[in-house]
Design a protein around this motif. Structure first.
Motif, PDB file in Angstrom:
ATOM      1  N   ARG A 285      -4.725 -17.744  -5.848  1.00 21.06           N
ATOM      2  CA  ARG A 285      -3.945 -17.749  -4.371  1.00 21.06           C
ATOM      3  C   ARG A 285      -2.854 -16.471  -4.599  1.00 21.06           C
ATOM      4  O   ARG A 285      -1.797 -16.544  -5.599  1.00 21.06           O
ATOM      5  N   ASN A 286      -2.930 -15.418  -3.838  1.00 25.95           N
ATOM      6  CA  ASN A 286      -2.055 -14.391  -4.080  1.00 25.95           C
ATOM      7  C   ASN A 286      -0.826 -14.543  -3.236  1.00 25.95           C
ATOM      8  O   ASN A 286      -0.707 -15.514  -2.673  1.00 25.95           O
ATOM      9  N   LEU A 287       0.136 -13.471  -2.943  1.00 25.31           N
ATOM     10  CA  LEU A 287       1.416 -13.864  -2.344  1.00 25.31           C
ATOM     11  C   LEU A 287       1.298 -13.834  -0.803  1.00 25.31           C
ATOM     12  O   LEU A 287       2.093 -14.320   0.055  1.00 25.31           O
ATOM     13  N   GLU A 288       0.161 -13.223  -0.287  1.00 19.21           N
ATOM     14  CA  GLU A 288      -0.076 -13.241   1.203  1.00 19.21           C
ATOM     15  C   GLU A 288      -1.119 -14.325   1.598  1.00 19.21           C
ATOM     16  O   GLU A 288      -0.971 -14.777   3.058  1.00 19.21           O
ATOM     17  N   TYR A 289      -1.754 -15.181   0.890  1.00 19.08           N
ATOM     18  CA  TYR A 289      -2.696 -16.137   1.699  1.00 19.08           C
ATOM     19  C   TYR A 289      -2.133 -17.390   1.637  1.00 19.08           C
ATOM     20  O   TYR A 289      -1.735 -17.858   0.517  1.00 19.08           O
ATOM     21  N   THR A 290      -2.315 -17.958   2.639  1.00 15.78           N
ATOM     22  CA  THR A 290      -1.489 -19.288   2.817  1.00 15.78           C
ATOM     23  C   THR A 290      -2.584 -20.569   3.368  1.00 15.78           C
ATOM     24  O   THR A 290      -2.300 -21.528   3.402  1.00 15.78           O
TER      25      THR A 290
ATOM     26  N   GLN B 150      -2.749  -7.852  -1.739  1.00 16.23           N
ATOM     27  CA  GLN B 150      -1.957  -7.909  -0.352  1.00 16.23           C
ATOM     28  C   GLN B 150      -2.548  -8.410   0.686  1.00 16.23           C
ATOM     29  O   GLN B 150      -2.163  -8.030   2.000  1.00 16.23           O
ATOM     30  N   GLN B 151      -3.883  -8.777   0.265  1.00 17.40           N
ATOM     31  CA  GLN B 151      -4.873  -9.033   1.614  1.00 17.40           C
ATOM     32  C   GLN B 151      -4.455 -10.723   1.983  1.00 17.40           C
ATOM     33  O   GLN B 151      -4.073 -11.351   1.098  1.00 17.40           O
ATOM     34  N   ASP B 152      -4.525 -10.978   3.300  1.00 20.44           N
ATOM     35  CA  ASP B 152      -4.495 -12.418   3.644  1.00 20.44           C
ATOM     36  C   ASP B 152      -5.872 -12.909   4.000  1.00 20.44           C
ATOM     37  O   ASP B 152      -5.723 -14.241   4.509  1.00 20.44           O
ATOM     38  N   SER B 153      -6.819 -12.396   3.265  1.00 19.79           N
ATOM     39  CA  SER B 153      -8.167 -13.187   3.635  1.00 19.79           C
ATOM     40  C   SER B 153      -8.599 -14.158   2.348  1.00 19.79           C
ATOM     41  O   SER B 153      -9.386 -14.891   2.514  1.00 19.79           O
TER      42      SER B 153
ATOM     43  N   TRP C 188      -1.003  -1.588   2.075  1.00 16.78           N
ATOM     44  CA  TRP C 188      -0.224  -1.845   0.554  1.00 16.78           C
ATOM     45  C   TRP C 188       0.673  -0.507   0.152  1.00 16.78           C
ATOM     46  O   TRP C 188       1.588  -0.835  -0.563  1.00 16.78           O
ATOM     47  N   ASP C 189       0.300   0.485   0.711  1.00 21.20           N
ATOM     48  CA  ASP C 189       1.183   1.682   0.169  1.00 21.20           C
ATOM     49  C   ASP C 189       2.114   2.305   1.504  1.00 21.20           C
ATOM     50  O   ASP C 189       3.037   3.160   1.139  1.00 21.20           O
TER      51      ASP C 189
END
Length: 293
Positions: free
Chosen positions: A60-65, A35-38, A119-120
């Motif tokens: 690409r995770n769900l947070e990174y754009t 869940q990091q945006d880095s 994240w928790d």
């Protein structure tokens, strides 16, 4: 959203785009930090009976754009930081690895709870749940919290002596093992060799809870005085009223309070110009009033 299975124990990982994680097939995964945006995805893994922490860029995770290649390049720069900064309170860096689709860093696993475990815990829970690492830290005796801060400041002084500026340093960079009373710094990926300039503007890397005014200003110098501001902010988070900087919320001595207020001046030239100077004043105040920390 795409779900992929990773590790030999087939843990579920949620992504925006499909990605090949076959390189994890030989290890057991016991933790996923996604869940990091880095642009990084991290894993706690077990290999040959030992625990390791893997930080990976390329998926690409769900947070990174942002751009995937930009995340990979940032992590490659981070490798050089970990090679130059080696400290007993820093998570031990072991090696880097390159695969066709990405790049990763491997560390020894250390036990500890993150002081910004987003994240928790929701922002409300972080400051109110009895299970929140931050709440548990605030419930430690004052002397122990001051000891943790002092170790953080010693680490920061060490980093300064190496010629680095601490970019994106905040409570999420701090781990504490409540069982064994051990403290670690993690995630120094954005630390940079001085001189450093804010080339982004108001979105410069860092937490809004601890960023100095110049970290919102395009082309402003990011210096040791900037770091001093962040370090004092941590003191108010650990032993004060967080955003409330009044002395009534402060648990330690007036001397320590005044040192931290000076470090929080809006004008960098009115703060301590060096972390080492701030650290020295902090230590002198503690030694001068051991019964009234």
């Amino acid at each position: 959203m795409i779900k992929v299975l990773v590790g030999k124990n087939k843990r579920t990982l949620e992504l925006r785009e499909n990605h090949n994680f076959d390189w994890l097939n030989k290890v057991e995964i016991f933790a996923i930090f996604n869940q990091q945006d880095s642009g990084n995805i991290s894993f706690g893994v077990i290999s040959n009976g030992e625990q390791f922490f893997i930080k990976y860029a390329g998926a690409r995770n769900l947070e990174y754009t942002g751009e995937i290649q930009a995340a990979i390049e940032r992590l490659k720069k981070a490798e050089e930081v970990y090679k130059h900064i080696v400290h007993q309170n820093l998570t031990p860096f072991l090696s880097a690895f390159q695969i066709e689709q990405g790049f990763g860093l491997k560390f020894k696993w250390v036990n500890g709870e993150c002081m910004h475990n987003h994240w928790d815990f929701t922002p409300f829970e972080k400051y109110n749940s009895p299970y929140s690492p931050f709440v548990k830290l605030r419930n430690l005796p004052l002397k122990e919290r001051i000891s943790i801060l002092t170790k953080i400041y010693e680490f920061a002084t060490f980093v300064e002596a190496k010629g680095f500026v601490m970019v994106d340093f905040y409570d999420g960079s701090i781990l504490y093992d409540f069982k064994n009373g051990e403290f670690y710094i993690c995630d120094i990926d954005f630390f940079r060799k001085s001189p450093v300039v804010n080339n982004i503007g108001e979105d410069f890397w860092g937490s809004t809870r601890y960023k100095a005014p110049e970290e919102y200003q395009l082309n402003a110098a990011i210096t040791s005085a900037t770091n001093v501001y962040t370090l004092a902010g941590l003191a108010f988070a650990f032993i004060g009223g967080r955003s409330d900087k009044s002395f009534e919320k402060w648990e330690a001595s007036k001397n320590l309070y005044n040192i931290c207020l000076k470090a929080l001046e809006n004008n960098p030239s009115n703060r301590f110009s060096k972390i080492s100077s701030f650290y020295h004043e902090w230590n002198e105040s503690i030694l001068g009033s051991p019964l009234h920390l």
